[in-house]
Design a protein around this motif. Structure first.
Motif, PDB file in Angstrom:
ATOM      1  N   CYS A  67      34.708  36.643  44.077  1.00  0.00           N
ATOM      2  CA  CYS A  67      36.009  37.136  44.507  1.00  0.00           C
ATOM      3  C   CYS A  67      36.524  36.280  45.651  1.00  0.00           C
ATOM      4  O   CYS A  67      35.792  35.969  46.588  1.00  0.00           O
ATOM      5  CB  CYS A  67      35.896  38.597  44.939  1.00  0.00           C
ATOM      6  SG  CYS A  67      37.454  39.215  45.564  1.00  0.00           S
ATOM      7  N   GLU A  69      38.516  37.092  47.927  1.00  0.00           N
ATOM      8  CA  GLU A  69      38.817  37.863  49.147  1.00  0.00           C
ATOM      9  C   GLU A  69      37.588  37.878  50.071  1.00  0.00           C
ATOM     10  O   GLU A  69      36.471  37.620  49.631  1.00  0.00           O
ATOM     11  CB  GLU A  69      39.238  39.282  48.775  1.00  0.00           C
ATOM     12  CG  GLU A  69      40.372  39.331  47.766  1.00  0.00           C
ATOM     13  CD  GLU A  69      41.609  38.551  48.211  1.00  0.00           C
ATOM     14  OE1 GLU A  69      42.163  38.874  49.265  1.00  0.00           O
ATOM     15  OE2 GLU A  69      42.010  37.611  47.505  1.00  0.00           O
ATOM     16  N   CYS A  71      36.329  40.503  52.136  1.00  0.00           N
ATOM     17  CA  CYS A  71      35.946  41.830  52.650  1.00  0.00           C
ATOM     18  C   CYS A  71      34.512  41.757  53.214  1.00  0.00           C
ATOM     19  O   CYS A  71      33.589  41.343  52.495  1.00  0.00           O
ATOM     20  CB  CYS A  71      36.056  42.878  51.551  1.00  0.00           C
ATOM     21  SG  CYS A  71      37.702  42.902  50.802  1.00  0.00           S
ATOM     22  N   PHE A  73      32.110  43.645  53.889  1.00  0.00           N
ATOM     23  CA  PHE A  73      30.984  44.452  53.406  1.00  0.00           C
ATOM     24  C   PHE A  73      30.544  44.061  52.005  1.00  0.00           C
ATOM     25  O   PHE A  73      29.517  44.514  51.512  1.00  0.00           O
ATOM     26  CB  PHE A  73      31.412  45.932  53.360  1.00  0.00           C
ATOM     27  CG  PHE A  73      32.688  46.150  52.590  1.00  0.00           C
ATOM     28  CD1 PHE A  73      32.679  46.285  51.217  1.00  0.00           C
ATOM     29  CD2 PHE A  73      33.914  46.182  53.252  1.00  0.00           C
ATOM     30  CE1 PHE A  73      33.860  46.442  50.509  1.00  0.00           C
ATOM     31  CE2 PHE A  73      35.098  46.338  52.545  1.00  0.00           C
ATOM     32  CZ  PHE A  73      35.074  46.470  51.176  1.00  0.00           C
ATOM     33  N   GLN A  76      30.286  40.919  46.501  1.00  0.00           N
ATOM     34  CA  GLN A  76      30.930  40.117  45.447  1.00  0.00           C
ATOM     35  C   GLN A  76      31.911  39.083  45.986  1.00  0.00           C
ATOM     36  O   GLN A  76      32.500  38.329  45.215  1.00  0.00           O
ATOM     37  CB  GLN A  76      31.668  41.051  44.497  1.00  0.00           C
ATOM     38  CG  GLN A  76      30.730  42.065  43.861  1.00  0.00           C
ATOM     39  CD  GLN A  76      31.436  42.789  42.744  1.00  0.00           C
ATOM     40  OE1 GLN A  76      31.679  42.213  41.693  1.00  0.00           O
ATOM     41  NE2 GLN A  76      31.792  44.034  42.989  1.00  0.00           N
ATOM     42  N   SER A  77      32.071  39.063  47.310  1.00  0.00           N
ATOM     43  CA  SER A  77      32.995  38.100  47.898  1.00  0.00           C
ATOM     44  C   SER A  77      32.401  36.694  47.819  1.00  0.00           C
ATOM     45  O   SER A  77      31.225  36.490  48.147  1.00  0.00           O
ATOM     46  CB  SER A  77      33.240  38.486  49.362  1.00  0.00           C
ATOM     47  OG  SER A  77      33.878  37.417  50.019  1.00  0.00           O
ATOM     48  N   SER A 115      35.896  42.811  40.063  1.00  0.00           N
ATOM     49  CA  SER A 115      36.002  42.126  41.351  1.00  0.00           C
ATOM     50  C   SER A 115      37.270  41.265  41.355  1.00  0.00           C
ATOM     51  O   SER A 115      37.801  40.921  40.295  1.00  0.00           O
ATOM     52  CB  SER A 115      34.786  41.232  41.569  1.00  0.00           C
ATOM     53  OG  SER A 115      34.807  40.163  40.653  1.00  0.00           O
ATOM     54  N   GLY A 116      37.692  40.943  42.560  1.00  0.00           N
ATOM     55  CA  GLY A 116      38.850  40.045  42.666  1.00  0.00           C
ATOM     56  C   GLY A 116      40.014  40.729  43.330  1.00  0.00           C
ATOM     57  O   GLY A 116      40.148  41.953  43.247  1.00  0.00           O
ATOM     58  N   ARG A 187      47.555  46.797  49.998  1.00  0.00           N
ATOM     59  CA  ARG A 187      46.825  47.906  49.356  1.00  0.00           C
ATOM     60  C   ARG A 187      47.736  49.141  49.226  1.00  0.00           C
ATOM     61  O   ARG A 187      47.766  49.784  48.185  1.00  0.00           O
ATOM     62  CB  ARG A 187      45.558  48.246  50.151  1.00  0.00           C
ATOM     63  CG  ARG A 187      44.575  47.113  50.091  1.00  0.00           C
ATOM     64  CD  ARG A 187      43.183  47.433  50.550  1.00  0.00           C
ATOM     65  NE  ARG A 187      42.309  46.443  49.950  1.00  0.00           N
ATOM     66  CZ  ARG A 187      41.592  46.628  48.844  1.00  0.00           C
ATOM     67  NH1 ARG A 187      41.584  47.794  48.254  1.00  0.00           N
ATOM     68  NH2 ARG A 187      40.868  45.653  48.337  1.00  0.00           N
TER      69      ARG A 187
END
Ligand code: SF4
Length: 330
Positions: A67, A69, A71, A73, A76-77, A115-116, A187
């Motif tokens: 991903c 992004e 983030c 936590f 998957q980033s 994800s993404g 968001r």
């Protein structure tokens, strides 16, 4: 805040009256030692809206890792160095498999999460096409595909996806500490678009990522203002290789306090306890319903193992509750 005041708040909440913000701020400032005293009132509010019925939901990780992004936590980033699986969008067969798993295990809602920052339009179409070929048979369908637009939501809605999941993640005042590649406003906009398209919205956040008690309340009030239908509550599972890998787990009492505070702030909205339930609450995790939760996620989480649905059904029965199920008995 004394017991009398808490009970008065519970009575008012049961009558559909949301507490004053100053009362919620007082609750947010209660010490952990006082948390168990809050439970009877939070439970009374849950019972007023949901009775003895709670619901289960489950997810499949439809596209994992890489991903763009950041983030803090998230395993998957692409900005993190984790061993989370990386794979492209799963095919419709795997999406059907997840739905069968939900049906066979009496799970009320099933979601495909990807994800993404946003799923490309061609992939949104593929997911919608898969959903359009599934019968409901007791399971309601949800999707969590990132920041989408009106056209994408119309496609999903027409395919039978009745709820869109998109977390705010954390309070606006804490968001920049957690993510810099997109904004809190992005968001909020996605949630508004999903609602405009006539979808039910599931939006909540992650706790244990450095937010204060008042920021928990800030997030709860933002969700209340957005009038979302369901609020997923996740507790951080620190993952090696992410920016938050060194964070400590929340105490079980802090988790119960967060759930109770959200129940008072949100009145009759669904509150669903998801990732980190067993790890953060440990032996106390069955108490989530008495703190105000109306549902739990069962089965595996996005990148971490979860609990077997049959164990969760057994827990629900032992607590004297029933699991919402609209399909045929297995
Ligand atoms: S939380 Fe979602 S948007 Fe953020 S890094 Fe993970 S997959 Fe990407």
């Amino acid at each position: 805040m004394d017991l009398k005041k808490r009970l008065e708040m519970a009575e008012a909440a049961k009558a559909g009256q949301l507490p004053e913000i100053s009362d919620l701020e007082e609750l947010a400032c209660l010490s952990e030692q006082q948390v168990l005293d809050l439970l009877p009132a939070a439970n009374a509010v849950r019972r007023r809206f949901f009775g003895d019925q709670v619901h289960l939901c489950c997810i499949v990780n439809g596209k994992s890792g890489k991903c763009s992004e950041d983030c803090a936590f998230c395993a998957q980033s692409a900005h993190a160095k984790t061993s989370a699986p990386v794979y492209p969008l799963i095919d419709s067969g795997k999406i059907f498999q997840g739905a069968s798993y939900a049906r066979e295990n009496g799970v009320h809602r099933y979601s495909v999460a990807a994800s993404g920052g946003r799923l490309p339009k061609a992939e949104v179409r593929m997911v919608a096409e898969a959903f359009s070929r599934m019968g409901g048979e007791g399971v309601h369908y949800c999707a969590s595909l990132g920041i989408l637009d009106a056209e994408d939501f119309a496609l999903l809605r027409d395919a039978g996806v009745d709820r869109y999941h998109h977390n705010l993640e954390t309070a606006e005042s804490h968001f920049k500490e957690i993510c810099t590649t997109h904004s809190y406003g992005d968001r909020v906009q996605t949630i508004r678009e999903a609602k405009k398209a006539g979808m039910s919205v599931c939006a909540g956040g992650l706790f244990g990522i450095g937010e204060t008690d008042l920021q928990v309340l800030e997030l709860g009030l933002a969700l209340r203002d957005l009038d979302v239908d369901s609020v997923p509550v996740n507790f951080l599972l620190p993952i090696k290789g992410t920016r938050l890998e060194k964070s400590s787990a929340l105490s079980p009492l802090r988790c119960l306090k967060i759930i109770s505070l959200l129940r008072f702030a949100l009145g009759g909205k669904e509150i669903v306890i998801c990732g980190g339930r067993e790890t953060n609450l440990e032996e106390l995790h069955p108490l989530v319903f008495y703190a105000g939760a109306s549902g739990i996620m069962t089965g595996d989480y996005l990148t971490a193992p979860g609990r077997n649905p049959q164990k969760d059904h057994a827990m629900i029965r032992r607590l004297g509750l029933t699991a919402l199920w609209e399909g045929k008995a297995e």
